[in-house]
Design a protein around this motif. Structure first.
Motif, PDB file in Angstrom:
ATOM      1  N   HIS A 156      -1.892 -20.168  -4.968  1.00  6.06           N
ATOM      2  CA  HIS A 156      -1.874 -18.715  -5.120  1.00  6.06           C
ATOM      3  C   HIS A 156      -3.024 -18.023  -4.399  1.00  6.06           C
ATOM      4  O   HIS A 156      -3.261 -16.838  -4.613  1.00  6.06           O
ATOM      5  CB  HIS A 156      -1.886 -18.346  -6.607  1.00  6.06           C
ATOM      6  CG  HIS A 156      -0.565 -18.557  -7.279  1.00  6.06           C
ATOM      7  ND1 HIS A 156      -0.035 -17.686  -8.210  1.00  6.06           N
ATOM      8  CD2 HIS A 156       0.359 -19.550  -7.155  1.00  6.06           C
ATOM      9  CE1 HIS A 156       1.133 -18.126  -8.633  1.00  6.06           C
ATOM     10  NE2 HIS A 156       1.392 -19.266  -8.010  1.00  6.06           N
ATOM     11  N   GLU A 157      -3.713 -18.742  -3.541  1.00  5.15           N
ATOM     12  CA  GLU A 157      -4.780 -18.155  -2.731  1.00  5.15           C
ATOM     13  C   GLU A 157      -4.484 -18.387  -1.258  1.00  5.15           C
ATOM     14  O   GLU A 157      -4.007 -19.457  -0.876  1.00  5.15           O
ATOM     15  CB  GLU A 157      -6.134 -18.779  -3.093  1.00  5.15           C
ATOM     16  CG  GLU A 157      -6.556 -18.537  -4.533  1.00  5.15           C
ATOM     17  CD  GLU A 157      -7.935 -19.110  -4.823  1.00  5.15           C
ATOM     18  OE1 GLU A 157      -8.734 -19.252  -3.883  1.00  5.15           O
ATOM     19  OE2 GLU A 157      -8.201 -19.415  -5.996  1.00  5.15           O
ATOM     20  N   GLY A 193      -0.692 -16.978   0.147  1.00  3.23           N
ATOM     21  CA  GLY A 193      -1.192 -16.477  -1.129  1.00  3.23           C
ATOM     22  C   GLY A 193      -0.070 -15.804  -1.902  1.00  3.23           C
ATOM     23  O   GLY A 193       1.001 -15.516  -1.374  1.00  3.23           O
ATOM     24  N   SER A 194      -0.296 -15.514  -3.163  1.00  2.00           N
ATOM     25  CA  SER A 194       0.766 -15.033  -4.046  1.00  2.00           C
ATOM     26  C   SER A 194       0.935 -13.523  -3.979  1.00  2.00           C
ATOM     27  O   SER A 194      -0.040 -12.773  -4.087  1.00  2.00           O
ATOM     28  CB  SER A 194       0.475 -15.444  -5.488  1.00  2.00           C
ATOM     29  OG  SER A 194       1.427 -14.882  -6.363  1.00  2.00           O
ATOM     30  N   PRO A 198      -1.757 -13.258  -7.630  1.00  2.00           N
ATOM     31  CA  PRO A 198      -2.947 -13.762  -6.935  1.00  2.00           C
ATOM     32  C   PRO A 198      -3.990 -14.279  -7.930  1.00  2.00           C
ATOM     33  O   PRO A 198      -4.103 -13.746  -9.035  1.00  2.00           O
ATOM     34  CB  PRO A 198      -3.482 -12.540  -6.174  1.00  2.00           C
ATOM     35  CG  PRO A 198      -2.652 -11.391  -6.568  1.00  2.00           C
ATOM     36  CD  PRO A 198      -1.523 -11.840  -7.418  1.00  2.00           C
ATOM     37  N   ASP A 200      -7.454 -15.199  -7.065  1.00  2.00           N
ATOM     38  CA  ASP A 200      -8.784 -15.306  -6.474  1.00  2.00           C
ATOM     39  C   ASP A 200      -9.702 -14.176  -6.925  1.00  2.00           C
ATOM     40  O   ASP A 200     -10.743 -13.924  -6.314  1.00  2.00           O
ATOM     41  CB  ASP A 200      -8.688 -15.333  -4.940  1.00  2.00           C
ATOM     42  CG  ASP A 200      -8.016 -14.087  -4.364  1.00  2.00           C
ATOM     43  OD1 ASP A 200      -7.571 -13.228  -5.160  1.00  2.00           O
ATOM     44  OD2 ASP A 200      -7.944 -13.972  -3.131  1.00  2.00           O
ATOM     45  N   CYS A 206      -0.717 -10.492  -2.109  1.00  4.04           N
ATOM     46  CA  CYS A 206      -0.900 -11.209  -0.844  1.00  4.04           C
ATOM     47  C   CYS A 206       0.431 -11.364  -0.109  1.00  4.04           C
ATOM     48  O   CYS A 206       1.476 -11.535  -0.729  1.00  4.04           O
ATOM     49  CB  CYS A 206      -1.425 -12.628  -1.094  1.00  4.04           C
ATOM     50  SG  CYS A 206      -2.989 -12.747  -1.950  1.00  4.04           S
ATOM     51  N   ARG A 226      -3.668  -7.927   2.230  1.00  6.06           N
ATOM     52  CA  ARG A 226      -3.812  -7.649   0.799  1.00  6.06           C
ATOM     53  C   ARG A 226      -3.329  -6.221   0.562  1.00  6.06           C
ATOM     54  O   ARG A 226      -3.799  -5.283   1.207  1.00  6.06           O
ATOM     55  CB  ARG A 226      -5.267  -7.797   0.331  1.00  6.06           C
ATOM     56  CG  ARG A 226      -5.866  -9.177   0.508  1.00  6.06           C
ATOM     57  CD  ARG A 226      -5.065 -10.292  -0.159  1.00  6.06           C
ATOM     58  NE  ARG A 226      -5.064 -10.287  -1.604  1.00  6.06           N
ATOM     59  CZ  ARG A 226      -5.817 -11.110  -2.347  1.00  6.06           C
ATOM     60  NH1 ARG A 226      -6.639 -11.982  -1.769  1.00  6.06           N
ATOM     61  NH2 ARG A 226      -5.734 -11.070  -3.667  1.00  6.06           N
TER      62      ARG A 226
END
Length: 259
Positions: A156-157, A193-194, A198, A200, A206, A226
């Motif tokens: 997820h990053e 990434g999610s 997300p 992070d 993302c 983002r």
């Protein structure tokens, strides 16, 4: 051809709406949707409908582990919260949507890319690409499939890995909004990434914009994005359901962490 790479939507309508609007503003021509369309979020039916509509227009869509779990139903021994999410999500989806989730492919090879959810070497085993070791295995599997680029989700990053012609691996944690060249003499593993979850500390959704180049005279490039969205509305939507309370609070905490 410019692609939008979107993964781990997790039934988050607000995040997906923002990402799709942003991607269209960038002039993307194709969408690759890399699984985990359901699970965690409040709007699985709406998200599934959007993905199906994009697929009908030529988008790539592959199966994620949450999609497979919801299609199959809750298993004995599953954690109580996970069971609750699976059972609630199944109640929101009709039989055709559940069948569609079950029949999604684990991998799709198109353009210069091999699209998977978890990895290219065992896409149905759901191993995470935690570092260079797993990345190299995935890159080698993509090479065996004659793909220069492997695109996957599950993590997820955002992350970018590469493999040189002599087998040397490297990694790169990208900065949002910065175009990164992808020379065609290297293999690349893109983790966008999610979109919907997300992890992070930045609550913004993302995704990535990818231009593969032609692999001969034109190098490709990738730009990780983002996209801010109404996280509180997504959390409120969760609070209106019977899903476990911690799911809404997890999104809300990310909102605080990102402020």
């Amino acid at each position: 051809m410019t692609w939008a790479l979107i993964t781990d939507l997790h039934a988050n309508r607000q995040a997906l709406e923002a990402v799709l609007a942003h991607a269209r503003q960038q002039g993307v021509e194709r969408f690759a949707l890399l699984g985990d369309f359901v699970g965690y979020g409040a709007d699985p039916a709406w998200v599934v409908e959007q993905v199906q509509a994009l697929q009908a227009q030529g988008a790539v869509a592959v199966q994620g582990n949450h999609d497979a779990a919801v299609a199959a139903g809750a298993r004995p021994g599953m954690h109580a919260d996970a069971r609750a999410v699976v059972e609630w999500t199944r109640q929101q989806l009709g039989a055709p949507s559940l069948q569609w989730l079950a029949e999604l492919p684990l991998r799709v090879r198109e353009d210069a890319g091999l699209f998977t959810h978890a990895n290219a070497y065992d896409p149905g085993g759901w191993d995470y690409v935690m570092g260079r070791s797993e990345a190299m295995r995935s890159l080698q599997a993509a090479r065996n499939a004659q793909a220069r680029v492997n695109v996957c989700g599950h993590m997820h990053e955002p992350m970018l890995y590469h493999l040189s012609g002599v087998g040397k691996a490297g990694d790169f944690r990208p900065q949002a909004g910065v175009r990164v060249p992808l020379p065609c003499h290297r293999q690349w593993l893109i983790i966008p990434g999610s979109c919907g979850q997300p992890r992070d500390g930045n609550p913004a959704a993302c995704y990535a914009v990818w231009h593969p180049g032609d692999g001969v005279t034109e190098d490709g490039w990738i730009r990780f994005e983002r996209v801010p969205y109404d996280v509180e509305a997504a959390a409120d939507a969760l609070r209106q359901t019977t899903l476990p309370g911690p799911l809404a609070e997890r999104l809300a905490r990310r909102l605080i962490a990102g402020e």
